[in-house]
Design an enzyme around this catalytic site. Sequence first.
Site, PDB file in Angstrom:
ATOM      1  N   GLY A  46       0.835  -1.198   0.000  1.00 26.85           N
ATOM      2  CA  GLY A  46       0.000   0.000   0.000  1.00 26.85           C
ATOM      3  C   GLY A  46       0.868   1.245   0.000  1.00 26.85           C
ATOM      4  N   GLU A 142      -3.423   3.103   5.393  1.00 23.36           N
ATOM      5  CA  GLU A 142      -3.163   4.101   4.348  1.00 23.36           C
ATOM      6  C   GLU A 142      -3.975   5.369   4.591  1.00 23.36           C
ATOM      7  OE1 GLU A 142      -0.663   3.600   2.628  1.00 23.36           O
ATOM      8  OE2 GLU A 142      -0.505   1.477   3.046  1.00 23.36           O
TER       9      GLU A 142
HETATM   10 NI    NI Z   1       2.352   3.337   5.584  1.00 22.37          NI
END
Ligand code: NI
Length: 176
Positions: A46, A142
């Site tokens: 991610g 994220e």
């Molecule tokens: Ni991160």
Amino acid sequence: MAILPIVEVPDPRLKTVSTPVDAVTDETRKLIADMFETMYDAPGIGLAAIQVGVPKRILVIDLQEEEDEEGNPIKDPRVFINPELIDPSEELRTYEEGCLSVPDQFADIERPDSVTARWLDENGEQHEERLDGLLATCLQHEMDHLEGIVFIDHLSRMKRNMVLKKLEKARRLKAA
Ligand code: NI
């Protein structure tokens, strides 16, 4: 496409609150392509735009959980623009998280096990989906970046300082 430099702690840019994307344009799609290339190269699962120095609410995720017959990961790229979380579960899940901005350091972090997410894709289409497991964990990790939060910010000050010291030591060894 290009591999972009990844911003690492303690760079103050990681504390930025990212701003929403007003319109999904070719420029947005170019940034997304570069973010994927950077993430796959690292490698990671991610990446938030602020991790390549762009304070926009854009995330890319690819868990690459499935493998082909030769054991190579099968790509499953997902783009989240202006993501929002609704209705996080009371049930929590602990996962040993890492982050490309905190290289080679890992710590157990507890987060809601499932969440409903709403977001735009790279064509500006809206999506809403109930997510659980690693995808829910990764999306929440994220999304923290969009608020200027890194996973080690969830640790006690003592544990966070331990991680930062280990990171400093690893950097010194690398430089030596
Ligand atoms: Ni991160």
